[in-house]
Enzyme design. Structure first.
Site, PDB file in Angstrom:
ATOM      1  N   GLU A   1       4.781   3.355   6.554  1.00  0.00           N
ATOM      2  CA  GLU A   1       3.768   2.843   5.646  1.00  0.00           C
ATOM      3  C   GLU A   1       2.641   2.179   6.434  1.00  0.00           C
ATOM      4  O   GLU A   1       2.738   0.987   6.773  1.00  0.00           O
ATOM      5  CB  GLU A   1       4.381   1.809   4.696  1.00  0.00           C
ATOM      6  CG  GLU A   1       5.512   2.350   3.850  1.00  0.00           C
ATOM      7  CD  GLU A   1       5.698   1.526   2.578  1.00  0.00           C
ATOM      8  OE1 GLU A   1       5.617   2.117   1.500  1.00  0.00           O
ATOM      9  OE2 GLU A   1       5.884   0.303   2.675  1.00  0.00           O
TER      10      GLU A   1
ATOM     11  N   GLY B   1      -1.767  -0.278  -1.014  1.00  0.00           N
ATOM     12  CA  GLY B   1      -2.477  -0.948  -2.098  1.00  0.00           C
ATOM     13  C   GLY B   1      -3.986  -0.927  -1.947  1.00  0.00           C
ATOM     14  O   GLY B   1      -4.699  -1.626  -2.658  1.00  0.00           O
TER      15      GLY B   1
ATOM     16  N   SER C   1      -0.525   4.066  -0.916  1.00  0.00           N
ATOM     17  CA  SER C   1      -1.427   4.681  -1.904  1.00  0.00           C
ATOM     18  C   SER C   1      -1.063   6.125  -2.252  1.00  0.00           C
ATOM     19  O   SER C   1      -1.941   6.954  -2.472  1.00  0.00           O
ATOM     20  CB  SER C   1      -2.881   4.587  -1.441  1.00  0.00           C
ATOM     21  OG  SER C   1      -3.279   3.224  -1.348  1.00  0.00           O
TER      22      SER C   1
ATOM     23  N   GLU D   1       4.839  -6.340   3.797  1.00  0.00           N
ATOM     24  CA  GLU D   1       4.556  -7.606   3.101  1.00  0.00           C
ATOM     25  C   GLU D   1       5.588  -8.666   3.476  1.00  0.00           C
ATOM     26  O   GLU D   1       5.268  -9.853   3.550  1.00  0.00           O
ATOM     27  CB  GLU D   1       4.515  -7.355   1.580  1.00  0.00           C
ATOM     28  CG  GLU D   1       3.256  -6.587   1.185  1.00  0.00           C
ATOM     29  CD  GLU D   1       3.389  -5.691  -0.033  1.00  0.00           C
ATOM     30  OE1 GLU D   1       4.352  -5.850  -0.809  1.00  0.00           O
ATOM     31  OE2 GLU D   1       2.517  -4.815  -0.208  1.00  0.00           O
TER      32      GLU D   1
ATOM     33  N   ASN E   1       8.509   1.308  -5.471  1.00  0.00           N
ATOM     34  CA  ASN E   1       8.633  -0.087  -5.045  1.00  0.00           C
ATOM     35  C   ASN E   1       7.827  -0.909  -6.040  1.00  0.00           C
ATOM     36  O   ASN E   1       6.610  -0.927  -5.985  1.00  0.00           O
ATOM     37  CB  ASN E   1       8.085  -0.237  -3.618  1.00  0.00           C
ATOM     38  CG  ASN E   1       8.131  -1.666  -3.129  1.00  0.00           C
ATOM     39  OD1 ASN E   1       8.711  -2.541  -3.779  1.00  0.00           O
ATOM     40  ND2 ASN E   1       7.525  -1.915  -1.976  1.00  0.00           N
TER      41      ASN E   1
ATOM     42  N   HIS F   1       9.621  -4.300   4.887  1.00  0.00           N
ATOM     43  CA  HIS F   1       8.325  -3.954   4.290  1.00  0.00           C
ATOM     44  C   HIS F   1       7.236  -4.800   4.952  1.00  0.00           C
ATOM     45  O   HIS F   1       7.462  -5.969   5.282  1.00  0.00           O
ATOM     46  CB  HIS F   1       8.363  -4.206   2.778  1.00  0.00           C
ATOM     47  CG  HIS F   1       7.179  -3.620   2.081  1.00  0.00           C
ATOM     48  ND1 HIS F   1       5.953  -4.223   2.105  1.00  0.00           N
ATOM     49  CD2 HIS F   1       7.019  -2.458   1.399  1.00  0.00           C
ATOM     50  CE1 HIS F   1       5.087  -3.462   1.446  1.00  0.00           C
ATOM     51  NE2 HIS F   1       5.711  -2.386   1.008  1.00  0.00           N
TER      52      HIS F   1
ATOM     53  N   LYS G   1       7.707  -4.040  -6.350  1.00  0.00           N
ATOM     54  CA  LYS G   1       7.256  -5.328  -5.789  1.00  0.00           C
ATOM     55  C   LYS G   1       7.463  -6.443  -6.824  1.00  0.00           C
ATOM     56  O   LYS G   1       8.424  -6.383  -7.597  1.00  0.00           O
ATOM     57  CB  LYS G   1       5.801  -5.223  -5.322  1.00  0.00           C
ATOM     58  CG  LYS G   1       5.590  -4.025  -4.395  1.00  0.00           C
ATOM     59  CD  LYS G   1       4.262  -4.017  -3.706  1.00  0.00           C
ATOM     60  CE  LYS G   1       4.156  -2.774  -2.822  1.00  0.00           C
ATOM     61  NZ  LYS G   1       2.932  -2.735  -2.044  1.00  0.00           N
TER      62      LYS G   1
HETATM   63  P1  PGA Z   1       1.169   1.353  -2.702  1.00  0.00           P
HETATM   64  O1  PGA Z   1       2.375   0.559  -2.015  1.00  0.00           O
HETATM   65  O2  PGA Z   1       1.699   2.699  -3.110  1.00  0.00           O
HETATM   66  O3  PGA Z   1       0.746   0.510  -3.846  1.00  0.00           O
HETATM   67  O4  PGA Z   1       0.092   1.505  -1.651  1.00  0.00           O
HETATM   68  C1  PGA Z   1       3.309   1.207  -1.201  1.00  0.00           C
HETATM   69  C2  PGA Z   1       4.307   0.217  -0.666  1.00  0.00           C
HETATM   70  O5  PGA Z   1       3.902  -0.887  -0.272  1.00  0.00           O
HETATM   71  O6  PGA Z   1       5.521   0.489  -0.620  1.00  0.00           O
END
Ligand code: PGA
Length: 252
Positions: free
Chosen positions: A168, A174, A214, A98, A10, A96, A12
């Site tokens: 997630e 993150g 992560s 976010e 992803n 997601h 982003k």
């Molecule tokens: P990350 O993000 O691996 O940077 O923690 C995962 C995601 O939000 O899909």
């Protein structure tokens, strides 16, 4: 019942056209195990260029990171599922955290997005996951199954075959803090049991459930090694070709 192993990236809102296509090109030259599918979640503006580049590359697909719930119309700045279908984009990420957090996408909107995506033959990577507060209160299992109920319970068994779930936990996205392999397995089993109750054995046994939060080269193997973890949705580490390559090879 064997499920597909999936390493999904992803990206982003990262990388410009040149950087993005360079990363896609590097991935297209990687050795991808025969039983692994790679899916790259790419920003809209170079989705089509990446699709063209990866057209004849086996086991590497692309996903949009979102789509709008309406068929078309006066929604300035939005992208519809039918637009994604028109460029032959096979996957879309929906829900997601976010999107839920920063763009106010609630379960009802997400259910509509899922419907619209399926109507246009997109496969959906549907994200769910609890906050730190919810985990600390020990309510993560009911919270996540409620998210699934609210946005997916209206689907038929046949439609569910076009869904991939990505668990997630928000506290692990993150942050560098990963769920332990045991925590991931526990939740994935909970999700699978919920699917079994709601949609029956076939859906539950066939549905891929990815872990995200992560995931890195260093921890992918122990997470992917869990019985009910079928792969990962990887943010930060998917921007680094070398790390992502290790993650792709982290299935036993
Ligand atoms: P990350 O993000 O691996 O940077 O923690 C995962 C995601 O939000 O899909």
């Amino acid at each position: 019942m064997s499920r597909q192993k999936i390493a999904a990236g992803n990206w982003k809102m990262n990388l410009d056209l040149e950087e993005g296509l360079q990363l896609a090109r590097t991935i297209s030259h990687m050795e991808i195990p025969m039983d692994v599918n790679v899916i790259l979640g790419i920003p809209y503006v170079y989705l089509k260029s990446a699709l063209d580049m990866l057209l004849h590359v086996p086991r590497v697909d692309v996903a949009a990171q979102n789509c709008h719930q309406a068929e078309s119309g006066a929604f300035t700045g939005e992208v519809s599922a039918s637009m994604l279908e028109s460029i032959s984009c096979p996957y879309v990420i929906i829900g997601h955290s976010e999107r839920r957090m920063y763009f106010g996408e609630d379960s009802k909107i997400l259910a509509e997005k899922v419907d619209k995506a399926l109507e246009h033959d997109l496969r959906v990577i549907f994200c769910c996951g609890e906050s730190l507060q919810t985990r600390k209160a020990g309510e993560q299992n009911s919270y996540v199954t409620q998210q699934l109920k609210e946005s997916l319970s209206h689907l038929s068994q046949k439609q569910m075959k076009s869904i991939i779930i990505a668990y997630e936990p928000i506290w692990a996205i993150g942050t560098g803090e990963t769920a332990s392999p045991e925590q991931a397995q526990e939740m994935h089993l909970e999700i699978r049991n919920h699917l079994r109750e709601s949609f029956g054995d076939e859906v539950a046994d066939q549905m891929e459930i990815l872990y995200g939060g992560s995931v890195k080269a260093a921890n992918a193997k122990s997470i992917f090694g869990q019985d009910d973890v079928d792969g990962g949705l990887v943010g930060g580490a998917s921007l680094d070709a070398e790390q992502f390559q290790t993650i792709i090879k982290s299935f036993s």
